[in-house]
Design a protein around this motif. Sequence first.
Motif, PDB file in Angstrom:
ATOM      1  N   PHE A 142       0.839  -1.212  -0.438  1.00 44.06           N
ATOM      2  CA  PHE A 142       0.345  -0.203   0.123  1.00 44.06           C
ATOM      3  C   PHE A 142       1.237   1.284   0.132  1.00 44.06           C
ATOM      4  O   PHE A 142       0.563   2.398   0.159  1.00 44.06           O
ATOM      5  CB  PHE A 142      -0.862  -0.134   1.014  1.00 44.06           C
ATOM      6  N   GLY A 143       1.763   1.793  -0.650  1.00 39.81           N
ATOM      7  CA  GLY A 143       2.997   1.849  -0.437  1.00 39.81           C
ATOM      8  C   GLY A 143       4.016   2.343  -0.036  1.00 39.81           C
ATOM      9  O   GLY A 143       3.899   1.199   1.783  1.00 39.81           O
ATOM     10  N   PRO A 144       4.989   2.670   0.118  1.00 39.59           N
ATOM     11  CA  PRO A 144       6.495   2.843   1.469  1.00 39.59           C
ATOM     12  C   PRO A 144       6.118   3.777   2.085  1.00 39.59           C
ATOM     13  O   PRO A 144       5.687   3.996   3.102  1.00 39.59           O
ATOM     14  CB  PRO A 144       7.480   3.397   0.688  1.00 39.59           C
ATOM     15  N   LEU A 145       6.324   2.649   3.608  1.00 40.34           N
ATOM     16  CA  LEU A 145       6.224   2.729   5.375  1.00 40.34           C
ATOM     17  C   LEU A 145       7.868   3.189   5.496  1.00 40.34           C
ATOM     18  O   LEU A 145       9.166   2.352   5.305  1.00 40.34           O
ATOM     19  CB  LEU A 145       5.917   2.273   6.254  1.00 40.34           C
ATOM     20  N   PRO A 146       8.187   4.121   6.330  1.00 37.18           N
ATOM     21  CA  PRO A 146       9.803   4.757   6.640  1.00 37.18           C
ATOM     22  C   PRO A 146      10.167   3.385   7.537  1.00 37.18           C
ATOM     23  O   PRO A 146       9.929   3.834   8.975  1.00 37.18           O
ATOM     24  CB  PRO A 146       9.794   5.545   7.316  1.00 37.18           C
ATOM     25  N   LEU A 147       9.732   2.150   7.732  1.00 41.24           N
ATOM     26  CA  LEU A 147       9.952   1.573   8.709  1.00 41.24           C
ATOM     27  C   LEU A 147      11.287   1.054  10.132  1.00 41.24           C
ATOM     28  O   LEU A 147      11.858   1.697   8.864  1.00 41.24           O
ATOM     29  CB  LEU A 147      10.129  -0.123   8.272  1.00 41.24           C
ATOM     30  N   ALA A 148      11.398   1.817  11.276  1.00 38.98           N
ATOM     31  CA  ALA A 148      12.110   1.924  11.696  1.00 38.98           C
ATOM     32  C   ALA A 148      12.957   0.974  11.943  1.00 38.98           C
ATOM     33  O   ALA A 148      12.747  -0.898  12.045  1.00 38.98           O
ATOM     34  CB  ALA A 148      11.535   2.684  13.087  1.00 38.98           C
TER      35      ALA A 148
END
Length: 185
Positions: A139-145
């Motif tokens: 569903f689109g890129p997330l800035p995964l920590a």
Amino acid sequence: MRRLMIRRCIAVAVVSIAISMFVSAVPAAQAAPVNCVQQTHKGACWEFVWVHGVEVRMTFPQAGTPISHVPNAKVQNFYVIAPQTATPQGDIPPIHDHTIQAAPGDPGWTPFMHGYFVICSAEGLTSGDCVAVPTDFGFGPLPLAQSVNGEPLTSAETIEAGIDAGLLDLVDTGAVFLGTVSPAR
């Protein structure tokens, strides 16, 4: 006559319980959990998760079938994070790791999990205090920590401190599920 009926009822109940215990103790051929990233069917599977900085194995008895919210049940957070080592826990894209709040025996332990993506906040990204790995779950890129203040996210304490400091945010996946923990590797 009444005593005879009561004794028969008790005998039937005891036999029923014994049979159900025996049947549940006998593993079915398809019941052996597989690694969730290699799973080709609905059923039990496992993945590694972090708890208190240690990697453990979590088995999901109902993989592929999330449960609805369990009223009045204690639920712990299940954090989805960027990989913490060169060997990610979820090694098929999207590549990721997981952290839970408590293990069996801990005061906060419960097998009921609620899933959250852990992402770097705008403040965490602009300050450089949060390192993100762009990860697309469809569903689109997330800035995964991946880390906060130079610390890996292998404990809930580090994640929750990052949230309290405004460096991390949670994205609710809406997923509620069961998981059991055993030692890893």
